[in-house]
Design a protein around this motif. Sequence first.
Motif, mmCIF file in Angstrom:
data_model
loop_
_atom_site.group_PDB
_atom_site.id
_atom_site.type_symbol
_atom_site.label_atom_id
_atom_site.label_comp_id
_atom_site.label_asym_id
_atom_site.label_seq_id
_atom_site.Cartn_x
_atom_site.Cartn_y
_atom_site.Cartn_z
ATOM 1 N N ASN A 1 -6.695 -2.975 3.844
ATOM 2 C CA ASN A 1 -7.949 -3.075 3.090
ATOM 3 C C ASN A 1 -9.117 -2.721 4.003
ATOM 4 O O ASN A 1 -8.929 -2.363 5.174
ATOM 5 N N GLU A 2 -10.334 -2.855 3.487
ATOM 6 C CA GLU A 2 -11.523 -2.470 4.261
ATOM 7 C C GLU A 2 -11.733 -3.332 5.503
ATOM 8 O O GLU A 2 -12.397 -2.930 6.445
ATOM 9 N N LYS A 3 -11.144 -4.527 5.547
ATOM 10 C CA LYS A 3 -11.278 -5.407 6.711
ATOM 11 C C LYS A 3 -10.178 -5.162 7.744
ATOM 12 O O LYS A 3 -10.160 -5.793 8.786
ATOM 13 N N GLY A 4 -9.243 -4.277 7.441
ATOM 14 C CA GLY A 4 -8.148 -3.986 8.363
ATOM 15 C C GLY A 4 -6.923 -4.853 8.181
ATOM 16 O O GLY A 4 -5.984 -4.771 8.958
ATOM 17 N N PHE A 5 -6.909 -5.709 7.160
ATOM 18 C CA PHE A 5 -5.754 -6.560 6.875
ATOM 19 C C PHE A 5 -4.749 -5.785 6.024
ATOM 20 O O PHE A 5 -5.122 -5.011 5.149
ATOM 21 N N TYR A 6 -3.487 -6.032 6.274
ATOM 22 C CA TYR A 6 -2.416 -5.506 5.425
ATOM 23 C C TYR A 6 -1.994 -6.641 4.506
ATOM 24 O O TYR A 6 -1.541 -7.683 4.966
ATOM 25 N N THR A 7 -2.170 -6.459 3.212
ATOM 26 C CA THR A 7 -1.860 -7.497 2.242
ATOM 27 C C THR A 7 -0.824 -6.968 1.265
ATOM 28 O O THR A 7 -0.938 -5.836 0.777
ATOM 29 N N GLY A 8 0.175 -7.778 0.972
ATOM 30 C CA GLY A 8 1.214 -7.389 0.026
ATOM 31 C C GLY A 8 1.586 -8.536 -0.875
ATOM 32 O O GLY A 8 1.349 -9.705 -0.550
ATOM 33 N N GLU A 9 2.162 -8.183 -2.025
ATOM 34 C CA GLU A 9 2.635 -9.183 -2.981
ATOM 35 C C GLU A 9 4.139 -9.056 -3.113
ATOM 36 O O GLU A 9 4.680 -7.960 -3.126
ATOM 37 N N GLY A 10 4.791 -10.207 -3.213
ATOM 38 C CA GLY A 10 6.235 -10.217 -3.369
ATOM 39 C C GLY A 10 6.678 -11.428 -4.149
ATOM 40 O O GLY A 10 5.866 -12.256 -4.568
ATOM 41 N N SER A 11 7.988 -11.528 -4.345
ATOM 42 C CA SER A 11 8.528 -12.694 -5.031
ATOM 43 C C SER A 11 9.946 -12.972 -4.539
ATOM 44 O O SER A 11 10.675 -12.063 -4.150
ATOM 45 N N LEU A 12 10.292 -14.234 -4.564
ATOM 46 C CA LEU A 12 11.638 -14.689 -4.242
ATOM 47 C C LEU A 12 12.256 -15.253 -5.507
ATOM 48 O O LEU A 12 11.587 -15.933 -6.285
ATOM 49 N N ASP A 13 13.522 -14.951 -5.732
ATOM 50 C CA ASP A 13 14.238 -15.508 -6.879
ATOM 51 C C ASP A 13 15.686 -15.745 -6.469
ATOM 52 O O ASP A 13 16.034 -15.591 -5.302
ATOM 53 N N SER A 14 16.494 -16.107 -7.421
ATOM 54 C CA SER A 14 17.882 -16.432 -7.089
ATOM 55 C C SER A 14 18.667 -15.194 -6.649
ATOM 56 O O SER A 14 19.662 -15.306 -5.944
ATOM 57 N N ILE A 15 18.218 -14.022 -7.031
ATOM 58 C CA ILE A 15 18.899 -12.788 -6.621
ATOM 59 C C ILE A 15 18.397 -12.341 -5.246
ATOM 60 O O ILE A 15 19.173 -11.967 -4.385
ATOM 61 N N ARG A 16 17.082 -12.378 -5.055
ATOM 62 C CA ARG A 16 16.474 -11.981 -3.785
ATOM 63 C C ARG A 16 15.962 -13.240 -3.071
ATOM 64 O O ARG A 16 14.828 -13.638 -3.264
ATOM 65 N N SER A 17 16.804 -13.836 -2.248
ATOM 66 C CA SER A 17 16.399 -15.050 -1.546
ATOM 67 C C SER A 17 15.701 -14.742 -0.225
ATOM 68 O O SER A 17 15.219 -15.654 0.441
ATOM 69 N N LYS A 18 15.642 -13.453 0.152
ATOM 70 C CA LYS A 18 14.921 -13.016 1.342
ATOM 71 C C LYS A 18 14.140 -11.756 0.991
ATOM 72 O O LYS A 18 14.602 -10.912 0.232
ATOM 73 N N VAL A 19 12.951 -11.642 1.581
ATOM 74 C CA VAL A 19 12.131 -10.448 1.433
ATOM 75 C C VAL A 19 11.832 -9.934 2.828
ATOM 76 O O VAL A 19 11.501 -10.708 3.731
ATOM 77 N N PHE A 20 11.957 -8.624 2.995
ATOM 78 C CA PHE A 20 11.734 -7.987 4.287
ATOM 79 C C PHE A 20 10.391 -7.267 4.274
ATOM 80 O O PHE A 20 10.140 -6.432 3.409
ATOM 81 N N ILE A 21 9.532 -7.599 5.234
ATOM 82 C CA ILE A 21 8.221 -6.974 5.381
ATOM 83 C C ILE A 21 8.346 -5.981 6.531
ATOM 84 O O ILE A 21 8.611 -6.375 7.670
ATOM 85 N N LYS A 22 8.150 -4.697 6.247
ATOM 86 C CA LYS A 22 8.267 -3.674 7.286
ATOM 87 C C LYS A 22 6.885 -3.115 7.591
ATOM 88 O O LYS A 22 6.125 -2.810 6.680
ATOM 89 N N PHE A 23 6.584 -2.998 8.879
ATOM 90 C CA PHE A 23 5.315 -2.409 9.287
ATOM 91 C C PHE A 23 5.484 -1.711 10.628
ATOM 92 O O PHE A 23 6.393 -2.005 11.395
ATOM 93 N N LYS A 24 4.603 -0.759 10.879
ATOM 94 C CA LYS A 24 4.629 0.011 12.117
ATOM 95 C C LYS A 24 3.476 -0.458 12.991
ATOM 96 O O LYS A 24 2.350 -0.556 12.536
ATOM 97 N N ASN A 25 3.778 -0.738 14.250
ATOM 98 C CA ASN A 25 2.768 -1.150 15.212
ATOM 99 C C ASN A 25 2.489 0.021 16.151
ATOM 100 O O ASN A 25 3.395 0.504 16.826
ATOM 101 N N LYS A 26 1.222 0.458 16.193
ATOM 102 C CA LYS A 26 0.843 1.572 17.058
ATOM 103 C C LYS A 26 0.099 1.107 18.299
ATOM 104 O O LYS A 26 -0.011 1.846 19.259
ATOM 105 N N ASP A 27 -0.448 -0.115 18.260
ATOM 106 C CA ASP A 27 -1.236 -0.636 19.369
ATOM 107 C C ASP A 27 -0.693 -1.989 19.808
ATOM 108 O O ASP A 27 -0.290 -2.792 18.985
#
Length: 154
Positions: free
Chosen positions: A54-80
């Motif tokens: 966003n304009e402040k430099g934060f990476y924001t995402g929305e997700g959900s956990l349920d009985s099928i997806r008990s884990k969510v993977f957040i992938k990001f690239k670090n350049k600095d």
Amino acid sequence: MKFFLILLISIFFFSCHLKEKETAAAPAPYPIATEKKKKENRQTGDTIQMNFSNEKGFYTGEGSLDSIRSKVFIKFKNKDLGALEARIVPTTGKGNIRFNQIIFPDKSSDGPFGMDLKIPLKQKGDYILVIGHSLMADNPYWGKFKVQLENKKE
């Protein structure tokens, strides 16, 4: 000879037909008003790819956990190099949800953590955060949440 002539005529008509389609699909000479879509980091399957900040430099995402997806993977690239500050905000306010693990670019890992995470990023490359419920507590969290990442550069 007839076969060759029929083949030649067929190729000629086919190529003319392709040119008509290309000219029909040419862009209009005047700009067309289009609605700008907000770029969002959304969950696809069990993964949220953090591509847009966003304009402040934060990476924001929305997700959900349920009985099928008990884990969510957040992938990001670090350049600095710097420090990662991450936060999980469940829609219900509180819940049995946490950062279970962080996987570094060299495939080493650390964890578990809580709903907030502060960790130095000493490597450049692709990182993975694993979000899920704590196996040490009752009542696993099922529902929507937001995750916010900030890379504070050194």
